[in-house]
Design a protein around this motif. Structure first.
Motif, PDB file in Angstrom:
ATOM      1  N   ALA A  29       0.968  -1.187   0.376  1.00  0.00           N
ATOM      2  CA  ALA A  29      -0.160   0.200  -0.212  1.00  0.00           C
ATOM      3  C   ALA A  29       1.123   1.533  -0.029  1.00  0.00           C
ATOM      4  CB  ALA A  29      -0.902   0.337   1.111  1.00  0.00           C
ATOM      5  N   GLY A  30       2.224   1.246   0.460  1.00  0.00           N
ATOM      6  CA  GLY A  30       3.010   2.548   0.072  1.00  0.00           C
ATOM      7  C   GLY A  30       3.405   2.722  -1.349  1.00  0.00           C
ATOM      8  N   ILE A  31       3.480   1.823  -2.634  1.00  0.00           N
ATOM      9  CA  ILE A  31       3.376   2.300  -3.962  1.00  0.00           C
ATOM     10  C   ILE A  31       2.334   3.203  -3.527  1.00  0.00           C
ATOM     11  CG2 ILE A  31       3.349   1.553  -6.133  1.00  0.00           C
ATOM     12  CD1 ILE A  31       4.235  -1.745  -4.333  1.00  0.00           C
ATOM     13  N   GLY A  32       1.168   3.495  -3.684  1.00  0.00           N
ATOM     14  CA  GLY A  32       0.898   4.471  -3.872  1.00  0.00           C
ATOM     15  C   GLY A  32       0.532   5.540  -3.314  1.00  0.00           C
ATOM     16  N   PRO A  33       0.907   6.138  -2.267  1.00  0.00           N
ATOM     17  CA  PRO A  33       1.504   7.211  -2.089  1.00  0.00           C
ATOM     18  C   PRO A  33       2.438   8.354  -2.911  1.00  0.00           C
ATOM     19  CG  PRO A  33       0.371   5.723   0.024  1.00  0.00           C
ATOM     20  CD  PRO A  33       0.477   4.766  -0.352  1.00  0.00           C
ATOM     21  N   GLY A  78      -1.998  18.208   0.699  1.00  0.00           N
ATOM     22  CA  GLY A  78      -2.445  16.896  -0.316  1.00  0.00           C
ATOM     23  C   GLY A  78      -1.573  16.085  -0.607  1.00  0.00           C
ATOM     24  N   GLN A  79       0.108  16.039  -0.133  1.00  0.00           N
ATOM     25  CA  GLN A  79       0.289  15.034   0.161  1.00  0.00           C
ATOM     26  C   GLN A  79       0.506  14.049   1.470  1.00  0.00           C
ATOM     27  OE1 GLN A  79       4.819  16.884  -1.202  1.00  0.00           O
ATOM     28  NE2 GLN A  79       4.414  16.149  -3.282  1.00  0.00           N
ATOM     29  N   ALA A  80       0.555  15.528   2.574  1.00  0.00           N
ATOM     30  CA  ALA A  80       0.075  14.886   4.003  1.00  0.00           C
ATOM     31  C   ALA A  80      -1.074  13.554   4.283  1.00  0.00           C
ATOM     32  CB  ALA A  80       0.076  16.347   5.252  1.00  0.00           C
ATOM     33  N   VAL A  81      -1.778  14.163   3.260  1.00  0.00           N
ATOM     34  CA  VAL A  81      -3.543  13.350   3.411  1.00  0.00           C
ATOM     35  C   VAL A  81      -2.938  12.192   2.863  1.00  0.00           C
ATOM     36  CG1 VAL A  81      -5.544  13.433   2.530  1.00  0.00           C
ATOM     37  CG2 VAL A  81      -4.831  15.255   4.091  1.00  0.00           C
ATOM     38  N   ALA A  82      -2.300  11.845   1.389  1.00  0.00           N
ATOM     39  CA  ALA A  82      -1.701  11.223   0.978  1.00  0.00           C
ATOM     40  C   ALA A  82      -1.051   9.890   1.733  1.00  0.00           C
ATOM     41  CB  ALA A  82      -1.448  11.034  -0.343  1.00  0.00           C
ATOM     42  N   GLU A  83       0.203  10.822   2.220  1.00  0.00           N
ATOM     43  CA  GLU A  83       0.947  10.138   2.813  1.00  0.00           C
ATOM     44  C   GLU A  83       0.224   8.789   4.332  1.00  0.00           C
ATOM     45  OE1 GLU A  83       4.456   8.030   3.933  1.00  0.00           O
ATOM     46  OE2 GLU A  83       4.087   9.217   2.223  1.00  0.00           O
ATOM     47  N   THR A  84      -1.428   9.114   4.724  1.00  0.00           N
ATOM     48  CA  THR A  84      -1.324   8.268   5.996  1.00  0.00           C
ATOM     49  C   THR A  84      -2.165   7.468   4.988  1.00  0.00           C
ATOM     50  OG1 THR A  84      -3.541   9.739   5.374  1.00  0.00           O
ATOM     51  CG2 THR A  84      -2.686  10.592   7.180  1.00  0.00           C
ATOM     52  N   GLY A  88      -0.095   5.117   3.588  1.00  0.00           N
ATOM     53  CA  GLY A  88       1.328   4.692   3.499  1.00  0.00           C
ATOM     54  C   GLY A  88       1.258   3.589   4.843  1.00  0.00           C
ATOM     55  N   LEU A  89       1.289   5.269   5.838  1.00  0.00           N
ATOM     56  CA  LEU A  89       1.122   4.594   7.181  1.00  0.00           C
ATOM     57  C   LEU A  89       0.469   3.806   7.705  1.00  0.00           C
ATOM     58  CD1 LEU A  89       2.055   8.192   8.265  1.00  0.00           C
ATOM     59  CD2 LEU A  89       3.729   6.576   7.972  1.00  0.00           C
ATOM     60  N   TYR A  90      -1.046   3.767   6.990  1.00  0.00           N
ATOM     61  CA  TYR A  90      -1.957   2.664   7.963  1.00  0.00           C
ATOM     62  C   TYR A  90      -1.324   1.612   7.017  1.00  0.00           C
ATOM     63  CZ  TYR A  90      -5.248   6.437   9.150  1.00  0.00           C
ATOM     64  OH  TYR A  90      -5.213   7.124   9.631  1.00  0.00           O
ATOM     65  N   GLY A  91      -1.313   1.812   6.043  1.00  0.00           N
ATOM     66  CA  GLY A  91      -0.682   0.543   5.822  1.00  0.00           C
ATOM     67  C   GLY A  91       0.725  -0.389   6.167  1.00  0.00           C
TER      68      GLY A  91
END
Length: 87
Positions: free
Chosen positions: A22-26, A58-64, A66-69
């Motif tokens: 799931a870290g690939i998407g962010p 927007g990047q901070a929201v997208a990074e969540t 990857g962090l959840y994964g």
């Protein structure tokens, strides 16, 4: 350990590996956002602060995502996956 315990541990490891994917998407999304922001600043240098702040939000929201994964992977690997099974 019996077959059921080994099966549960194996499935936990596979699930953790899938969760880390799931870290690939962010990463891709943040790269695209940074590229578009750089292009926008290149077209209109006066809007640099507005573009930068919007991009970072927007990047901070997208990074969540990857962090959840990563959190799910850590939970699957280290938080006793055999808790409910008879040991």
């Amino acid at each position: 350990m019996d077959f059921n315990s080994n099966f549960i541990l194996g499935c936990s490891a596979i699930g953790a590996g899938l969760a880390v994917i799931a870290g690939i998407g962010p990463g891709v999304g943040q790269g695209i956002a940074a590229g578009h922001a750089a292009a926008a600043v290149g077209r209109n240098p006066g809007a640099k602060s507005d573009v930068t702040s919007t991009m970072l939000l927007g990047q901070a929201v997208a990074e969540t995502t990857g962090l959840y994964g990563l959190l799910v992977a850590i939970l699957l690997l280290f938080v006793r996956p055999l808790m409910g099974a008879a040991q």
